[in-house]
Design a protein around this motif. Structure first.
Motif, PDB file in Angstrom:
ATOM      1  N   GLU A 119       0.810  -1.144   0.062  1.00  0.00           N
ATOM      2  CA  GLU A 119      -0.168  -0.089   0.128  1.00  0.00           C
ATOM      3  C   GLU A 119       0.798   1.334  -0.006  1.00  0.00           C
ATOM      4  O   GLU A 119       0.597   2.212  -0.669  1.00  0.00           O
ATOM      5  N   SER A 121       3.991   1.528  -1.318  1.00  0.00           N
ATOM      6  CA  SER A 121       4.354   1.399  -2.224  1.00  0.00           C
ATOM      7  C   SER A 121       3.882   2.262  -3.504  1.00  0.00           C
ATOM      8  O   SER A 121       3.968   2.915  -4.299  1.00  0.00           O
ATOM      9  N   ASP A 122       2.300   1.800  -3.295  1.00  0.00           N
ATOM     10  CA  ASP A 122       1.430   2.216  -4.346  1.00  0.00           C
ATOM     11  C   ASP A 122       1.252   4.006  -4.064  1.00  0.00           C
ATOM     12  O   ASP A 122       1.344   4.469  -5.195  1.00  0.00           O
ATOM     13  N   THR A 126       1.985   6.718  -6.766  1.00  0.00           N
ATOM     14  CA  THR A 126       0.799   7.747  -7.309  1.00  0.00           C
ATOM     15  C   THR A 126       1.375   9.015  -7.229  1.00  0.00           C
ATOM     16  O   THR A 126       1.151   9.805  -8.124  1.00  0.00           O
TER      17      THR A 126
END
Ligand code: ADP
Ligand code: ADP
Length: 226
Positions: A119, A121-122, A126
């Protein structure tokens, strides 16, 4: 349905003769994107701080769903601010001795909640901050610092995101990037977004524009008419 309502919300700072915010009534629907405009000193930041539970009104109420925010005790209020509200400021307000990643996860850390690696890393990806996760705020551009502040504001998936001139210190390209990130939170995650702005192009993107003049709010809806 309204997620956030203010009823007869008034703030009179100590020693000031005129209220900074004067009997404001407001109802914001879940998922709405609301812009707040008005001259400098008209009460915009005061309203935003009251809506986020970071300052207390002289009188009047703020409700998130059916929670009366200012009826909470200090501990409950701190939890409310961490979990339900994401705040973004014009000058980022990052902690200078913490890294990008540490700044972003701070509200979760304070809650004793570990963000799963995938989460995190995402979110870094983003925000375009993957390469900067270990950097200090002083090593970042203004646009990058504001992206960290957005990450921090969104880390706990708050119901409402409140931004006080989030692009006021940025050039046009960075402003557009920041607004795209905030609008993505609003449109794809359904987070309610309230943005103070002096930029007519940003106000034009909002579902609704509220105006404050000398502490008087117009366009708020809510049940101010008796
Ligand atoms: P805006 O965000 O529209 O520029 P503010 O909400 O910051 O307006 O301020 C509204 C009025 O309240 C201004 O007159 C400002 O000087 C005053 N004010 C804001 N914060 C304080 C404070 N902490 N103490 C006293 N007066 C304040
Ligand atoms: P802006 O006009 O961009 O909203 P300000 O510079 O008016 O911001 O206010 C920034 C902060 O400074 C406010 O949130 C408030 O806490 C504080 N502040 C503003 N005006 C006053 C004032 N007259 N007296 C004390 N503190 C103030």
């Amino acid at each position: 349905m309204a997620i956030l309502t203010a009823h007869e919300l008034t703030k009179q700072y100590t020693g000031e003769e005129i209220p900074a915010l004067n009997h404001a009534n407001l109802a914001i629907a879940a998922g709405e994107f609301v812009a707040i405009v008005g001259p400098s000193g008209s009460g915009k930041s005061t309203l935003l701080h009251l809506l986020g539970g970071v300052d207390k009104p002289t009188s009047g109420t703020v409700q998130l769903y059916d929670t009366d925010v200012f009826a909470l005790n200090e501990t409950q209020l701190a939890i409310f601010r961490r979990r339900q509200v994401g705040l973004i400021y014009q000058f980022y307000n990052l902690l200078p001795t913490l890294t990008v990643q540490e700044n972003m996860t701070l509200p979760a850390d304070l809650d004793g909640r570990k963000i799963p690696g995938a989460e995190l890393s995402d979110l870094l990806a983003t925000l375009g901050l993957t390469e900067k996760a270990g950097a200090l705020p002083s090593e970042l551009s203004g646009g990058q610092q504001q992206r960290v502040a957005i990450g921090r504001a969104l880390i706990n998936h708050p119901a409402i995101v409140l931004a006080d001139e989030p692009t006021g210190n940025l050039d046009q390209r960075n402003s557009q990037e920041i607004m795209a990130l905030l609008r993505a939170a609003n449109t794809t995650r359904g987070q309610t977004l309230v943005v103070i702005t002096h930029d007519p192009a940003i106000a034009a993107q909002a579902d609704r524009v509220l105006t404050i003049t000398d502490g008087k709010l117009t366009g708020g809806g809510g049940n101010g008419h008796h």
